[in-house]
Design an enzyme around this catalytic site. Sequence first.
Site, PDB file in Angstrom:
ATOM      1  N   ARG A 194      19.512   6.584 -37.947  1.00 15.17           N
ATOM      2  CA  ARG A 194      19.688   5.509 -38.923  1.00 15.17           C
ATOM      3  C   ARG A 194      19.471   4.099 -38.350  1.00 15.17           C
ATOM      4  O   ARG A 194      19.420   3.132 -39.098  1.00 15.17           O
ATOM      5  CB  ARG A 194      21.076   5.612 -39.575  1.00 15.17           C
ATOM      6  CG  ARG A 194      21.103   6.695 -40.647  1.00 15.17           C
ATOM      7  CD  ARG A 194      22.490   6.879 -41.197  1.00 15.17           C
ATOM      8  NE  ARG A 194      23.349   7.574 -40.264  1.00 15.17           N
ATOM      9  CZ  ARG A 194      24.674   7.632 -40.376  1.00 15.17           C
ATOM     10  NH1 ARG A 194      25.278   7.020 -41.378  1.00 15.17           N
ATOM     11  NH2 ARG A 194      25.399   8.289 -39.499  1.00 15.17           N
ATOM     12  N   GLN A 224      21.922  17.339 -22.566  1.00 14.82           N
ATOM     13  CA  GLN A 224      22.089  18.257 -23.691  1.00 14.82           C
ATOM     14  C   GLN A 224      20.700  18.415 -24.308  1.00 14.82           C
ATOM     15  O   GLN A 224      20.176  17.471 -24.905  1.00 14.82           O
ATOM     16  CB  GLN A 224      23.072  17.683 -24.726  1.00 14.82           C
ATOM     17  CG  GLN A 224      23.373  18.656 -25.848  1.00 14.82           C
ATOM     18  CD  GLN A 224      24.064  17.993 -27.032  1.00 14.82           C
ATOM     19  OE1 GLN A 224      24.027  16.777 -27.188  1.00 14.82           O
ATOM     20  NE2 GLN A 224      24.698  18.800 -27.866  1.00 14.82           N
ATOM     21  N   ASP A 254      28.823   5.367 -28.722  1.00 11.94           N
ATOM     22  CA  ASP A 254      28.458   4.381 -29.750  1.00 11.94           C
ATOM     23  C   ASP A 254      29.673   3.652 -30.313  1.00 11.94           C
ATOM     24  O   ASP A 254      29.648   3.151 -31.422  1.00 11.94           O
ATOM     25  CB  ASP A 254      27.660   5.054 -30.875  1.00 11.94           C
ATOM     26  CG  ASP A 254      28.460   6.119 -31.607  1.00 11.94           C
ATOM     27  OD1 ASP A 254      29.600   6.402 -31.200  1.00 11.94           O
ATOM     28  OD2 ASP A 254      27.938   6.671 -32.596  1.00 11.94           O
ATOM     29  N   ASN A 283      14.567 -40.992  -6.948  1.00  5.12           N
ATOM     30  CA  ASN A 283      14.323 -41.430  -8.314  1.00  5.12           C
ATOM     31  C   ASN A 283      12.945 -40.954  -8.736  1.00  5.12           C
ATOM     32  O   ASN A 283      11.955 -41.359  -8.154  1.00  5.12           O
ATOM     33  CB  ASN A 283      14.411 -42.955  -8.387  1.00  5.12           C
ATOM     34  CG  ASN A 283      14.535 -43.410  -9.823  1.00  5.12           C
ATOM     35  OD1 ASN A 283      13.696 -43.041 -10.655  1.00  5.12           O
ATOM     36  ND2 ASN A 283      15.559 -44.175 -10.121  1.00  5.12           N
ATOM     37  N   ALA A 304       9.218 -41.604 -14.898  1.00  8.12           N
ATOM     38  CA  ALA A 304       8.756 -40.906 -16.102  1.00  8.12           C
ATOM     39  C   ALA A 304       7.354 -40.372 -15.895  1.00  8.12           C
ATOM     40  O   ALA A 304       6.506 -41.034 -15.301  1.00  8.12           O
ATOM     41  CB  ALA A 304       8.780 -41.862 -17.289  1.00  8.12           C
TER      42      ALA A 304
HETATM   43  C1  UD1 Z   1      32.770  12.793 -35.017  1.00  8.12           C
HETATM   44  C2  UD1 Z   1      33.890  13.788 -35.220  1.00  8.12           C
HETATM   45  C3  UD1 Z   1      34.803  13.274 -36.339  1.00  8.12           C
HETATM   46  C4  UD1 Z   1      35.327  11.906 -36.000  1.00  8.12           C
HETATM   47  C5  UD1 Z   1      34.189  10.947 -35.700  1.00  8.12           C
HETATM   48  C6  UD1 Z   1      34.743   9.664 -35.165  1.00  8.12           C
HETATM   49  C7  UD1 Z   1      32.951  15.959 -34.661  1.00  8.12           C
HETATM   50  C8  UD1 Z   1      32.408  17.232 -35.170  1.00  8.12           C
HETATM   51  N1  UD1 Z   1      33.347  15.066 -35.556  1.00  8.12           N
HETATM   52  O1  UD1 Z   1      32.000  12.787 -36.187  1.00  8.12           O
HETATM   53  O2  UD1 Z   1      35.880  14.149 -36.505  1.00  8.12           O
HETATM   54  O3  UD1 Z   1      36.119  11.402 -37.062  1.00  8.12           O
HETATM   55  O4  UD1 Z   1      33.318  11.514 -34.691  1.00  8.12           O
HETATM   56  O5  UD1 Z   1      33.729   8.715 -35.022  1.00  8.12           O
HETATM   57  O6  UD1 Z   1      33.042  15.768 -33.457  1.00  8.12           O
HETATM   58  N2  UD1 Z   1      26.570  13.635 -29.980  1.00  8.12           N
HETATM   59  C9  UD1 Z   1      25.948  14.259 -28.926  1.00  8.12           C
HETATM   60  N3  UD1 Z   1      25.354  15.453 -29.124  1.00  8.12           N
HETATM   61  C10 UD1 Z   1      25.368  16.075 -30.310  1.00  8.12           C
HETATM   62  C11 UD1 Z   1      26.007  15.447 -31.399  1.00  8.12           C
HETATM   63  C12 UD1 Z   1      26.610  14.219 -31.189  1.00  8.12           C
HETATM   64  O7  UD1 Z   1      25.914  13.711 -27.819  1.00  8.12           O
HETATM   65  O8  UD1 Z   1      24.815  17.178 -30.400  1.00  8.12           O
HETATM   66  C13 UD1 Z   1      27.215  12.323 -29.752  1.00  8.12           C
HETATM   67  C14 UD1 Z   1      26.614  11.240 -30.592  1.00  8.12           C
HETATM   68  O9  UD1 Z   1      25.576  10.600 -29.884  1.00  8.12           O
HETATM   69  C15 UD1 Z   1      27.795  10.311 -30.816  1.00  8.12           C
HETATM   70  C16 UD1 Z   1      29.004  11.226 -30.746  1.00  8.12           C
HETATM   71  O10 UD1 Z   1      28.566  12.419 -30.130  1.00  8.12           O
HETATM   72  O11 UD1 Z   1      27.921   9.348 -29.798  1.00  8.12           O
HETATM   73  C17 UD1 Z   1      29.586  11.532 -32.130  1.00  8.12           C
HETATM   74  O12 UD1 Z   1      28.626  12.198 -32.897  1.00  8.12           O
HETATM   75  P1  UD1 Z   1      28.466  11.908 -34.438  1.00  8.12           P
HETATM   76  O13 UD1 Z   1      27.358  12.745 -34.940  1.00  8.12           O
HETATM   77  O14 UD1 Z   1      28.391  10.456 -34.674  1.00  8.12           O
HETATM   78  O15 UD1 Z   1      29.845  12.496 -34.993  1.00  8.12           O
HETATM   79  P2  UD1 Z   1      30.531  12.107 -36.339  1.00  8.12           P
HETATM   80  O16 UD1 Z   1      29.862  12.799 -37.449  1.00  8.12           O
HETATM   81  O17 UD1 Z   1      30.689  10.653 -36.432  1.00  8.12           O
HETATM   82 CA    CA Z   2      29.763   8.790 -35.444  1.00  8.19          CA
END
Ligand code: UD1
Ligand code: CA
Length: 484
Positions: free
Chosen positions: A17, A79, A108, A383, A386
Amino acid sequence: MSGKTAAIILAAGKGTRMRSALPKVLHPVLGRPMVAAVVDAALDAGFEKTVVVVGSGAEEVETALTELYPEAPLAFALQVAQRGTGDAVKAALPATTDCEQVAIVCGDTPALCSATLRALFARKIEADAPLCVATFEAPDPTGYGRIVRDGGGRVERIVEQADASPAERQIREVNAGIYLADRAALADALARVDARNAQGEIYLTDVVALVAAGGGAVATLRLADPVEAAGINTRAQLAALEQELLARRRRALMDAGVTLVDPGSVRVEAGVEVGEDAIIGPNVQLLGHTRVGRGARVDQGCVVTDCVLEDGAHLLPYVVATEAVLRAGATAGPFTHLRPETDLGPKAKVGNFVETKKAVLGRGTKASHLSYLGDCELGEDVNVGAGTITCNYDGVAKHRTVVGDGVFIGSDTQLVAPVTVGDHATIGAGTTVTRDVSPGALALSRAPQREVEGYYEKRRKPREDEKRRRMVETAPVPKTGGKR
Ligand code: UD1
Ligand code: CA
């Protein structure tokens, strides 16, 4: 804390996004990549090891962090496919085998504070729990995992928005995405998490139900400041969080004795320091690692990047300065461009429309108007008239100009480098200096002035008269009886 501890930072997500070629976690917040703010919090909290899980844009993220933290105990885990937060933690676990406890945070959430991570440890010990989760009350819980408690108030599980029943969606207590766990309990639970959910992902949050069902307590730490958990998904969220952090930063500076004339218009990035009694004018930007000393002033409209202003230094309005040093009491501006490796000595002064680059000016030296000073070293009390220009570039290489103490450089002088001007030399206005000047000497290079008598009467006036006559002849004739 007993035993070694690790922080795992989840930063493998794509950040679709943001609509950006730059990985989301490298987007800057107050001048630093957002993931760096999270790394700072982990390092400051004292974890022995910090493991960053990378995936999308892995190489870029790893390179950026390695450059920012050449010495820190940082490790990276890859990952390969982004199959969920649980899968991301799994990727990091092998790097933490020597650790007893691991914290998990997101890359983030740039407002995360080390104090919260420390509080997580305290809360976990107090509750004697294998797992502690940070939560907060969200006025609008949309998008967050909800904390589901049993009748006795014990945490049972976390349910994600996509999997929640209408009743569960009403729960306002949400998962902040900040955790601390015994490594053994975490690894054991993660091995049993599957992807049978609405999103087909391996949820880290499923660990909570597994730990609770196994008889372990799941402690919670209520965040007083939900901003700490604010995750960035869009540029609008990034801008909003940055404004919030900026407002806090300005408030902190004012509390520390800095005057902000028009606070709302001032930008002060994360790495900037400002001393007591400094005065910062409207629309000023203090960026990078700028340091502003006690009692220093930065007037309206200055953009100052990675500079050092010693105590009492003063930038007048509309100075653009990058990697410059102003010693105590030095001044620059208005409308001055200070470029990298400029060093203005104590009480030195550069005025309007002066550009400097790799220029060292000694104590009390002045270049008040319209000059270019590049690749030069000027002594004390020089000095600079200009329009003086150091001609430092011959089209191929740069050359240095060295000017001694007490030199007087007349206006419109060109110093063709490499050239050295001795102490107390005088350079007459309009001189092109192509050879070294001896100390105390006068250097002068001017074409002798000529005079042509009666030039106006003979040459200019006849032409002006002719021009006037032609204008009268070709002028339109005014109509009689027309409207006035
Ligand atoms: C997650 C939580 C949610 C919580 C929220 C808080 C889970 C399933 N849910 O949701 O309960 O309220 O954070 O902000 O954990 N990431 C990876 N690898 C992946 C997926 C994600 O590194 O395969 C990282 C993303 O880059 C990010 C973080 O994990 O920094 C959170 O992932 P995101 O997809 O934003 O989780 P949310 O849906 O926000
Ligand atoms: Ca998130």
